[in-house]
Design a protein around this motif. Structure first.
Motif, short mmCIF file in Angstrom:
data_model
loop_
_atom_site.label_atom_id
_atom_site.label_comp_id
_atom_site.label_asym_id
_atom_site.label_seq_id
_atom_site.Cartn_x
_atom_site.Cartn_y
_atom_site.Cartn_z
N HIS A 150 0.83 -1.20 0.00
CA HIS A 150 0.00 0.00 0.00
C HIS A 150 0.87 1.25 0.00
O HIS A 150 1.93 1.29 0.62
N PHE A 207 -3.00 4.67 3.40
CA PHE A 207 -3.38 3.87 4.55
C PHE A 207 -4.41 2.82 4.16
O PHE A 207 -5.44 3.14 3.56
N ILE A 211 5.57 -0.86 8.16
CA ILE A 211 5.54 0.48 7.56
C ILE A 211 6.98 0.90 7.30
O ILE A 211 7.80 0.91 8.21
N TYR A 213 0.92 6.91 11.04
CA TYR A 213 0.21 5.73 10.55
C TYR A 213 0.50 4.50 11.40
O TYR A 213 -0.37 3.63 11.60
N HIS A 257 1.00 -7.20 5.46
CA HIS A 257 0.81 -5.99 4.65
C HIS A 257 2.04 -5.10 4.78
O HIS A 257 2.72 -5.09 5.81
N LEU A 311 3.16 -1.01 4.07
CA LEU A 311 2.76 0.37 3.77
C LEU A 311 4.02 1.19 3.53
O LEU A 311 4.88 1.31 4.41
N GLN A 354 5.87 4.71 2.95
CA GLN A 354 5.75 6.15 3.20
C GLN A 354 7.13 6.79 2.99
O GLN A 354 7.80 7.20 3.93
#
Length: 341
Positions: free
Chosen positions: A138, A141, A154, A164, A237, A239, A241
């Motif tokens: 991702h 979010f 993350i 997040y 997952h 994420l 950033q």
């Protein structure tokens, strides 16, 4: 030949969306061009965060605000193009010709630039990524239900990454923050909260590969940025950033002069009116003394720009649309809403 639109709106974020709605109130035909796959602009980057700065709207998640803006924007049936980046803009005989990245040309009597800080795209991972894990990586979010009870990694060390991480933990995710540096760059108070929440942090590591796993959705290859050693790390997952790339090259590819502020923003001595007749701007991309960079301010800019456009096209027109609570365009809809209360 392409249909000639009254307004070519470049940018499908909040400003462009509200401008589409207000243009309908003023009986202007509209085409909206959005470079990304979805309308919504930067709101797409914080779908689960609360939006607080719109008058009379209670704290509302970004994704809900986006849904309502899109519904409102489509009320008067604009022509909408997504995955469509305008790459050149020319003018001939008082008409504007906007060329997109698919080689098509769109014609308009005016242009409204609503590209915010430019066409914003999240910086992607530069490493190998196995095709079967795309659905679990991702750049905004993820849905809170999807990560509940799951292991989320993350990658990043700035404010967004840390915010997040804290938010994901509150939704029941097991969270690991992975950062390439020795010290997080986020606000001190949030870093302290991260520690208080017991969120696992891996410093001095970057993601060097993403593969499919058996018991989890993916296996990350983490590379120590100092020793270059690699370790495998399982998660459900991921994420990313890493910041965003900002592209405003369109403003350098126009066949006429546009005055700028700080060599980037469109300078408007009168709000929303650029230095070239027929070209207007709204939202973060334009500058004038007293500019308010809030979502609520973007809506004001949009309405102001459309009123300026209406006057440009029809100098005898009234200065602004009738307020929506009394506008006859809503009579039937208002009646249905009252009946259904």
């Amino acid at each position: 030949m392409s249909t000639i639109m009254d307004v070519l709106i470049i940018g499908g974020g909040p400003t462009g969306l509200y401008a589409s709605f207000y243009a309908g109130l003023r009986d202007l035909s509209v085409a909206i061009f959005e470079a990304q796959a979805e309308l919504g602009g930067k709101i797409n980057f914080y779908p689960e965060k609360m939006v607080w700065d719109v008058g009379a709207l209670p704290p509302t998640k970004g994704k809900k605000v986006k849904e309502q803006l899109i519904e409102q924007a489509k009320l008067f049936n604009p022509t909408v193009y997504t995955k469509t980046k305008i790459v050149a803009l020319t003018k001939e005989n008082d008409l504007f010709y906007a060329e997109d990245d698919l080689g098509r040309t769109h014609i308009g009597r005016t242009v409204l630039v609503c590209i915010g800080g430019g066409v914003v795209s999240p910086q992607k991972l530069p490493c190998f990524i196995h095709n079967n894990v795309d659905d679990f990586i991702h750049y905004q979010f993820p849905d809170q239900q999807a990560i509940n009870g799951k292991h989320l990694v993350i990658s990043g060390g700035g404010d967004a990454a840390v915010d997040y991480a804290i938010e994901a933990a509150s939704y029941g995710a097991k969270v690991t923050l992975c950062y390439r540096g020795e010290q997080l760059r986020a606000h001190e108070a949030q870093v302290k909260k991260l520690t208080t929440e017991g969120i696992h942090v891996i410093m001095n590591h970057t993601i060097d590969g993403v593969n499919q796993a058996d018991t989890f959705n993916m296996i990350l290859t983490l590379k120590n940025s100092q020793t270059k050693e690699r370790i495998d790390y399982l998660c459900d997952h991921l994420l990313i950033q890493h910041g965003y790339d900002r592209d405003s090259a369109l403003l350098d590819r126009v066949s006429f002069d546009l005055a700028k502020h700080e060599d980037f923003y469109l300078n408007c001595e009168i709000p929303t009116k650029t230095s070239h007749p027929g070209v207007f701007a709204a939202g973060d991309i334009h500058y004038f003394a007293g500019k308010v960079n809030l979502l609520a301010g973007a809506f004001q800019d949009a309405a102001q720009a459309i009123n300026q456009i209406k006057h440009y096209l029809d100098p005898a027109s009234v200065p602004q649309a009738m307020v929506s609570s009394h506008n006859e365009k809503f009579s039937e809809m208002n009646h249905q809403l009252l009946v259904n209360e």
